[in-house]
Design a protein around this motif. Structure first.
Motif, PDB file in Angstrom:
ATOM      1  N   MET A  96     -26.886 -31.393   9.219  1.00 28.65           N
ATOM      2  CA  MET A  96     -26.314 -32.403  10.094  1.00 28.65           C
ATOM      3  C   MET A  96     -27.362 -32.736  11.149  1.00 28.65           C
ATOM      4  SD  MET A  96     -22.560 -32.201  11.935  1.00 28.65           S
ATOM      5  CE  MET A  96     -22.039 -30.989  10.729  1.00 28.65           C
ATOM      6  N   ILE A  97     -27.609 -34.019  11.365  1.00 25.51           N
ATOM      7  CA  ILE A  97     -28.539 -34.467  12.396  1.00 25.51           C
ATOM      8  C   ILE A  97     -27.777 -35.380  13.341  1.00 25.51           C
ATOM      9  CG2 ILE A  97     -30.687 -35.686  12.906  1.00 25.51           C
ATOM     10  CD1 ILE A  97     -31.650 -35.018  10.084  1.00 25.51           C
ATOM     11  N   ILE A 126     -23.994 -20.722  11.538  1.00 27.03           N
ATOM     12  CA  ILE A 126     -24.357 -22.086  11.914  1.00 27.03           C
ATOM     13  C   ILE A 126     -25.431 -21.998  12.993  1.00 27.03           C
ATOM     14  CG2 ILE A 126     -23.513 -24.222  13.005  1.00 27.03           C
ATOM     15  CD1 ILE A 126     -20.685 -23.329  12.008  1.00 27.03           C
ATOM     16  N   THR A 127     -26.398 -22.895  12.947  1.00 26.80           N
ATOM     17  CA  THR A 127     -27.353 -22.973  14.047  1.00 26.80           C
ATOM     18  C   THR A 127     -27.273 -24.342  14.688  1.00 26.80           C
ATOM     19  OG1 THR A 127     -29.200 -23.738  12.667  1.00 26.80           O
ATOM     20  CG2 THR A 127     -28.956 -21.365  12.954  1.00 26.80           C
ATOM     21  N   VAL A 128     -27.396 -24.357  15.994  1.00 27.42           N
ATOM     22  CA  VAL A 128     -27.512 -25.599  16.752  1.00 27.42           C
ATOM     23  C   VAL A 128     -28.913 -25.581  17.353  1.00 27.42           C
ATOM     24  CG1 VAL A 128     -26.631 -26.983  18.667  1.00 27.42           C
ATOM     25  CG2 VAL A 128     -25.051 -25.638  17.263  1.00 27.42           C
ATOM     26  N   CYS A 129     -29.784 -26.427  16.825  1.00 33.22           N
ATOM     27  CA  CYS A 129     -31.182 -26.376  17.223  1.00 33.22           C
ATOM     28  C   CYS A 129     -31.634 -27.708  17.807  1.00 33.22           C
ATOM     29  CB  CYS A 129     -32.069 -25.980  16.044  1.00 33.22           C
ATOM     30  SG  CYS A 129     -31.945 -27.077  14.610  1.00 33.22           S
ATOM     31  N   GLY A 130     -32.775 -27.674  18.450  1.00 32.23           N
ATOM     32  CA  GLY A 130     -33.327 -28.859  19.080  1.00 32.23           C
ATOM     33  C   GLY A 130     -33.978 -28.490  20.396  1.00 32.23           C
ATOM     34  N   THR A 173     -33.827 -23.239  19.853  1.00 32.48           N
ATOM     35  CA  THR A 173     -34.813 -24.255  19.471  1.00 32.48           C
ATOM     36  C   THR A 173     -35.271 -24.042  18.039  1.00 32.48           C
ATOM     37  OG1 THR A 173     -35.602 -24.480  21.751  1.00 32.48           O
ATOM     38  CG2 THR A 173     -37.077 -25.224  20.013  1.00 32.48           C
ATOM     39  N   HIS A 174     -35.479 -22.781  17.652  1.00 34.84           N
ATOM     40  CA  HIS A 174     -36.055 -22.465  16.342  1.00 34.84           C
ATOM     41  C   HIS A 174     -35.000 -22.068  15.310  1.00 34.84           C
ATOM     42  CE1 HIS A 174     -39.839 -22.748  18.434  1.00 34.84           C
ATOM     43  NE2 HIS A 174     -39.435 -21.835  19.298  1.00 34.84           N
ATOM     44  N   GLY A 175     -33.760 -22.506  15.527  1.00 37.03           N
ATOM     45  CA  GLY A 175     -32.683 -22.146  14.607  1.00 37.03           C
ATOM     46  C   GLY A 175     -32.872 -22.631  13.192  1.00 37.03           C
ATOM     47  N   ASN A 176     -33.655 -23.699  13.000  1.00 36.60           N
ATOM     48  CA  ASN A 176     -33.874 -24.273  11.664  1.00 36.60           C
ATOM     49  C   ASN A 176     -35.198 -23.840  11.066  1.00 36.60           C
ATOM     50  OD1 ASN A 176     -33.050 -25.839   9.478  1.00 36.60           O
ATOM     51  ND2 ASN A 176     -33.949 -27.717  10.286  1.00 36.60           N
ATOM     52  N   SER A 177     -35.809 -22.815  11.645  1.00 31.08           N
ATOM     53  CA  SER A 177     -37.117 -22.356  11.181  1.00 31.08           C
ATOM     54  C   SER A 177     -37.033 -21.738   9.789  1.00 31.08           C
ATOM     55  CB  SER A 177     -37.669 -21.306  12.163  1.00 31.08           C
ATOM     56  OG  SER A 177     -38.843 -20.714  11.658  1.00 31.08           O
ATOM     57  N   ASP A 202     -26.354 -20.955   7.020  1.00 28.01           N
ATOM     58  CA  ASP A 202     -25.615 -21.819   6.095  1.00 28.01           C
ATOM     59  C   ASP A 202     -25.671 -23.292   6.496  1.00 28.01           C
ATOM     60  OD1 ASP A 202     -24.387 -19.707   4.365  1.00 28.01           O
ATOM     61  OD2 ASP A 202     -23.518 -19.093   6.281  1.00 28.01           O
ATOM     62  N   ILE A 203     -25.497 -23.568   7.780  1.00 30.79           N
ATOM     63  CA  ILE A 203     -25.437 -24.966   8.228  1.00 30.79           C
ATOM     64  C   ILE A 203     -26.289 -25.142   9.480  1.00 30.79           C
ATOM     65  CG2 ILE A 203     -23.937 -26.872   8.947  1.00 30.79           C
ATOM     66  CD1 ILE A 203     -21.634 -25.482   7.521  1.00 30.79           C
ATOM     67  N   PRO A 204     -27.521 -25.647   9.329  1.00 31.44           N
ATOM     68  CA  PRO A 204     -28.319 -25.970  10.510  1.00 31.44           C
ATOM     69  C   PRO A 204     -27.934 -27.352  11.034  1.00 31.44           C
ATOM     70  CG  PRO A 204     -29.688 -25.509   8.552  1.00 31.44           C
ATOM     71  CD  PRO A 204     -28.292 -25.773   8.085  1.00 31.44           C
ATOM     72  N   ILE A 205     -27.705 -27.447  12.346  1.00 29.72           N
ATOM     73  CA  ILE A 205     -27.398 -28.715  13.001  1.00 29.72           C
ATOM     74  C   ILE A 205     -28.552 -29.042  13.940  1.00 29.72           C
ATOM     75  CG2 ILE A 205     -25.813 -29.960  14.512  1.00 29.72           C
ATOM     76  CD1 ILE A 205     -23.638 -27.965  13.654  1.00 29.72           C
ATOM     77  N   LEU A 206     -29.173 -30.198  13.741  1.00 31.24           N
ATOM     78  CA  LEU A 206     -30.287 -30.617  14.581  1.00 31.24           C
ATOM     79  C   LEU A 206     -29.817 -31.650  15.591  1.00 31.24           C
ATOM     80  CD1 LEU A 206     -33.280 -30.864  15.384  1.00 31.24           C
ATOM     81  CD2 LEU A 206     -33.547 -32.537  13.531  1.00 31.24           C
TER      82      LEU A 206
END
Length: 310
Positions: free
Chosen positions: A290-291, A64-68, A229-233, A240-244
Motif C-alpha cells: 500500500m502506498i 504490518i510496517t508503516v514506513c517512510g 523508516t526502514h520497515g520496508n527494507s 506481511d504488509i508494508p505500507i509506504l
C-alpha cells in the motif's frame, strides 16, 4: 474472526484524548486531522489485505510496517491503525524500529559524520587533490558544520570530489546492517509469527545508560505494527504488509524541527542524510502493498512513480 464482516461494519471511532503509541522511550505523537483521514482510508483496505495472511497462518498473526520519512506522520498513523484494530476487537501492538540501531542516536550521528568526512577526504587523496591549503579550508568548514554544504562545491570545483566521496560513503552505511540490528528485529518477527506469548523487546533512549529490555505479553496480540523508516527494507524478513507513506525531505525536515529531535536539525549534513534516506525509500517502494500519497490518496506503484517524476 471475520475480517470482511469487520470491514463492512466498521466505522471510524472518534479519536479523543491520548491513544497508545509506539514503544520508543520519550517519543511524542501529535495526531492531527490529516493523520486521522489517512488512517481512516488505510484501515478498511488493510483489513481486506489481512484476510489471506490470516488464512495462511495456523494461528492468525500478521506483521504490518508503516514506513517512510519521519515528516510524513508515520508514528501517528501507526498509532491510529493499532488503536483501530483494538477498537475492532483485534489485539495489536506498535513497535518502534528506532529502538534497534547498533548505537544510541548521539553515537550513530557521530558515526555517520565520521564516515562522510573520512570518505570525502579519501576520495580527494585518490584523485590527488588534497594539499595543506585545501585541508585547512576543509577543517574550517568541518568546525562550522557546513562541510556537507553543496554551495562550497559550486565555488570550488575541487570540493565536489569531497562531497561526492562523502555522500557515497554515507549511502553505503545508512539503512544497512552496519547501522541497524536487522537480525534482532527479524528474530522478534519470527517469534511473534510462530506464536510466542512473551517476547523481550529493546528500549533505547538518547544516552548510553538508556538501554534496557522489557518482556512484552503478546498472548492477545494478532497484529504487530512496526513503525520505522526502514520497515520496508530487504535486510530482514517476515513482514506481511508494508505500507509506504510518501514524503519529501523538506517535509521530513519540518517534522524534525517540530519534534526537535537533534540540535543540528536543519544542517547541510542533516539534509544530505534525509535525501539519502528518501532515495532508499524510493528504491524499496516497489515492495509496498500500500502506498499513500501526501494528500492521503492510495496509489498504485505506477501512480507513485509518476508522482515522483520518474
Amino acid at each position: 474472526m471475520n475480517l470482511l464482516e469487520i470491514k463492512y461494519n466498521w466505522k471510524a471511532p472518534v479519536v479523543s484524548g491520548d491513544i497508545p503509541h509506539g514503544d520508543m522511550p520519550g517519543d511524542k505523537i501529535e495526531i492531527r486531522e490529516e493523520h486521522i483521514q489517512k488512517a481512516t482510508k488505510i484501515f478498511p483496505e488493510l483489513l481486506e489485505q489481512l484476510l489471506p495472511v490470516f488464512e495462511a497462518e495456523e494461528s492468525p498473526r500478521a506483521v504490518i510496517t508503516v514506513c517512510g520519512g519521519s515528516g510524513v506522520g508515520k508514528s501517528e498513523i501507526a498509532s491510529l491503525l493499532s488503536w483501530y484494530f483494538t477498537q475492532a476487537g483485534i489485539g495489536s501492538y506498535t513497535l518502534s524500529g528506532d529502538n534497534y540501531p547498533h548505537r544510541i542516536p548521539q553515537y550513530n550521528d557521530a558515526e555517520r559524520l565520521r564516515i562522510f568526512r573520512e570518505k570525502g577526504l579519501r576520495a580527494m587523496t585518490v584523485k590527488n587533490l588534497l594539499d595543506p591549503e585545501r585541508m585547512e579550508q576543509i577543517r574550517k568548514w568541518q568546525k562550522e558544520g557546513t562541510d556537507a554544504d553543496s554551495a562550497h562545491g559550486e565555488i570550488y570545483n575541487w570540493y565536489q570530489t569531497y562531497l561526492r566521496g562523502g555522500r557515497e560513503g554515507l549511502a553505503e552505511y545508512l539503512g544497512t546492517s552496519r547501522e541497524i540490528d536487522f537480525q534482532e528485529v527479524e528474530e522478534i518477527v519470527r517469534q511473534f509469527k510462530t506464536g510466542s506469548q512473551n517476547i523481550w523487546l529493546r528500549r533505547m533512549g538518547r544516552t548510553d545508560t538508556d538501554l534496557w529490555y522489557e518482556k512484552k505479553d503478546f498472548s492477545n496480540v494478532q497484529v504487530l505494527i512496526i513503525e520505522w523508516t526502514h520497515g520496508n527494507s530487504g535486510c530482514y524478513q517476515g513482514v506481511d504488509i508494508p505500507i509506504l507513506l510518501n514524503s519529501t525531505p523538506q517535509e521530513t525536515l519540518e517534522h524534525r524541527r517540530t519534534r526537535n529531535r537533534d540540535s543540528a536539525v536543519d544542517s547541510p549534513f542533516t539534509m544530505m542524510v534525509l535525501e539519502l534516506e528518501q532515495e532508499l525509500l524510493k528504491r524499496q517502494a516497489y515492495k509496498a502493498k500500500m502506498i499513500v500519497s501526501k494528500k492521503g490518496e492510495l496509489l498504485t506503484y505506477e501512480e507513485y512513480e509518476k508522482q515522483m517524476g520518474k
